[in-house]
Design an enzyme around this catalytic site. Structure first.
Site, PDB file in Angstrom:
ATOM      1  N   GLU A 181      14.342  93.967  -0.261  1.00  0.00           N
ATOM      2  CA  GLU A 181      14.849  94.613  -1.477  1.00  0.00           C
ATOM      3  C   GLU A 181      13.734  94.928  -2.485  1.00  0.00           C
ATOM      4  OE1 GLU A 181      17.653  95.729  -1.191  1.00  0.00           O
ATOM      5  OE2 GLU A 181      18.935  94.344  -0.089  1.00  0.00           O
TER       6      GLU A 181
ATOM      7  N   HIS B  90      18.053  88.826  -7.687  1.00  0.00           N
ATOM      8  CA  HIS B  90      19.235  89.276  -6.953  1.00  0.00           C
ATOM      9  C   HIS B  90      19.889  88.070  -6.296  1.00  0.00           C
ATOM     10  CE1 HIS B  90      21.866  91.263  -4.177  1.00  0.00           C
ATOM     11  NE2 HIS B  90      21.172  90.883  -3.127  1.00  0.00           N
TER      12      HIS B  90
ATOM     13  N   HIS C 225      24.014  86.403  -4.598  1.00  0.00           N
ATOM     14  CA  HIS C 225      25.372  86.650  -4.097  1.00  0.00           C
ATOM     15  C   HIS C 225      26.317  85.592  -4.681  1.00  0.00           C
ATOM     16  CE1 HIS C 225      23.219  88.165  -0.134  1.00  0.00           C
ATOM     17  NE2 HIS C 225      23.016  88.980  -1.157  1.00  0.00           N
TER      18      HIS C 225
ATOM     19  N   GLU D 246      31.616  83.199 -25.012  1.00  0.00           N
ATOM     20  CA  GLU D 246      30.197  83.539 -25.203  1.00  0.00           C
ATOM     21  C   GLU D 246      29.736  84.791 -24.469  1.00  0.00           C
ATOM     22  OE1 GLU D 246      27.906  80.025 -24.503  1.00  0.00           O
ATOM     23  OE2 GLU D 246      28.701  79.097 -26.310  1.00  0.00           O
TER      24      GLU D 246
ATOM     25  N   HIS E 172      28.637  93.132  -2.657  1.00  0.00           N
ATOM     26  CA  HIS E 172      27.382  92.564  -2.155  1.00  0.00           C
ATOM     27  C   HIS E 172      26.872  91.442  -3.072  1.00  0.00           C
ATOM     28  CE1 HIS E 172      23.135  93.215  -0.333  1.00  0.00           C
ATOM     29  NE2 HIS E 172      23.145  92.093  -1.035  1.00  0.00           N
TER      30      HIS E 172
HETATM   31  O1  2HA Z   1      17.367  89.647   1.288  1.00  0.00           O
HETATM   32  O2  2HA Z   1      20.173  89.458  -0.312  1.00  0.00           O
HETATM   33  O3  2HA Z   1      20.299  92.091  -0.231  1.00  0.00           O
HETATM   34  C1  2HA Z   1      18.662  89.247   1.428  1.00  0.00           C
HETATM   35  C2  2HA Z   1      19.549  90.009   0.550  1.00  0.00           C
HETATM   36  C3  2HA Z   1      19.612  91.455   0.766  1.00  0.00           C
HETATM   37 ZN    ZN Z   2      21.764  90.631  -1.137  1.00  0.00          ZN
END
Ligand code: 2HA
Ligand code: ZN
Length: 271
Positions: A116, A139, A141, A169, A210
């Site tokens: 990414e 990033h 999840h 908040e 995602h």
């Molecule tokens: O690299 O989260 O979006 C692993 C991820 C890809």
């Molecule tokens: Zn990811």
């Protein structure tokens, strides 16, 4: 030269990835972090003339030429960063051509930066244009944020409004709201460009079905942004299937934003 394993920026990468793993946000190789470093600080630990190898990035990052980043590795697990930072992390510098990364440390098994990287570096460029102090792109999840993507409209006004309603908040922590992208193929320059475009106005961008991207001046600020969205999404997921009896009203959100002096997205409220 000082031992890089004692550097604050390495320790921050270790503790942040460990926290995110323990929160269940970054299963397997899920998630990635890039952190722009101060050249003088890095020079206390590394010979900046010693390029271990060069790795093409596949996109133009001319605005970041000479900038140094510590970045999680592709295929690497957040779970393992704490015990083996040198293999799971790398320090790269954007070379004079703008399209090559010079490896200064890490990725010891021959690996490279996260798949990414386009979304990360393009987001750095976009955020630096609006906030020269931005340093971190993250990033992840997060479980409830992701769950919410399946049952809530992926409209950034409606998504932000729902999150703001879930914790008092929220409007103070992310008054600029949350940008939302539809499901897109990850790991591509296209999703990188779309993310960066959103980053011109948001520090948080949901990738539909995602995960989420956050950007900030420090690791704590960036982590805290994602953590606050995830908390709000958790409250939403705990209550979405039950009748709503109470809520934070839009007029109360205005009160909050004004009391704390934050510049908020007025157009995301229904006033
Ligand atoms: O690299 O989260 O979006 C692993 C991820 C890809
Ligand atoms: Zn990811």
């Amino acid at each position: 030269m000082k031992d890089i394993l004692t550097a604050k920026f390495v320790k921050e990468m270790q503790s942040t990835t460990a926290n995110m793993y323990r929160l269940g946000w970054d299963e397997r190789n899920g998630g990635n972090i890039s952190y722009m470093l101060d050249e003088k600080e890095v020079a206390e630990y590394l010979d900046l003339n010693n390029v271990i190898r060069t790795i093409p990035t596949g996109f133009d990052a001319t605005e970041l030429i000479g900038k140094i980043f510590i970045v999680t590795g592709t295929g690497k697990y957040f779970k393992n960063v704490m015990d083996d930072p040198e293999n799971n992390l790398g320090i790269i510098r954007i070379a004079a051509d703008g399209t090559t990364a010079e490896l200064l440390w890490g990725y010891t098994d021959g690996g490279k930066f996260t798949s990414e990287l386009p979304a990360h570096l393009m987001s750095h460029m976009a955020r630096l244009r609006v906030d020269p102090e931005n340093r971190v792109v993250m990033h992840s999840h997060p479980t409830n944020t992701l769950a919410m993507n399946y049952i809530h409209e992926l409209d950034e006004k409606k998504f932000t409004h729902t999150l703001w309603e879930m914790c008092t908040e929220c409007i103070v922590v992310f008054p600029d709201g949350v940008g939302v992208l539809p499901w897109m193929l990850c790991g591509t320059n296209e999703i990188g460009e779309a993310t960066a475009k959103k980053m011109e106005e948001f520090r948080l961008v949901v990738w539909g079905m995602h995960g989420i991207y956050g950007a900030g001046k420090t690791m704590d600020e960036t982590f805290g942004l994602i953590e606050t969205v995830e908390k709000a999404a958790q409250i939403y997921m705990l209550t979405a299937h039950m009748p709503r009896v109470n809520t934070i009203k839009d007029s109360e959100m205005v009160e909050l934003a004004e009391f704390f002096g934050v510049k908020y997205r007025k157009d995301f409220l229904n006033l």
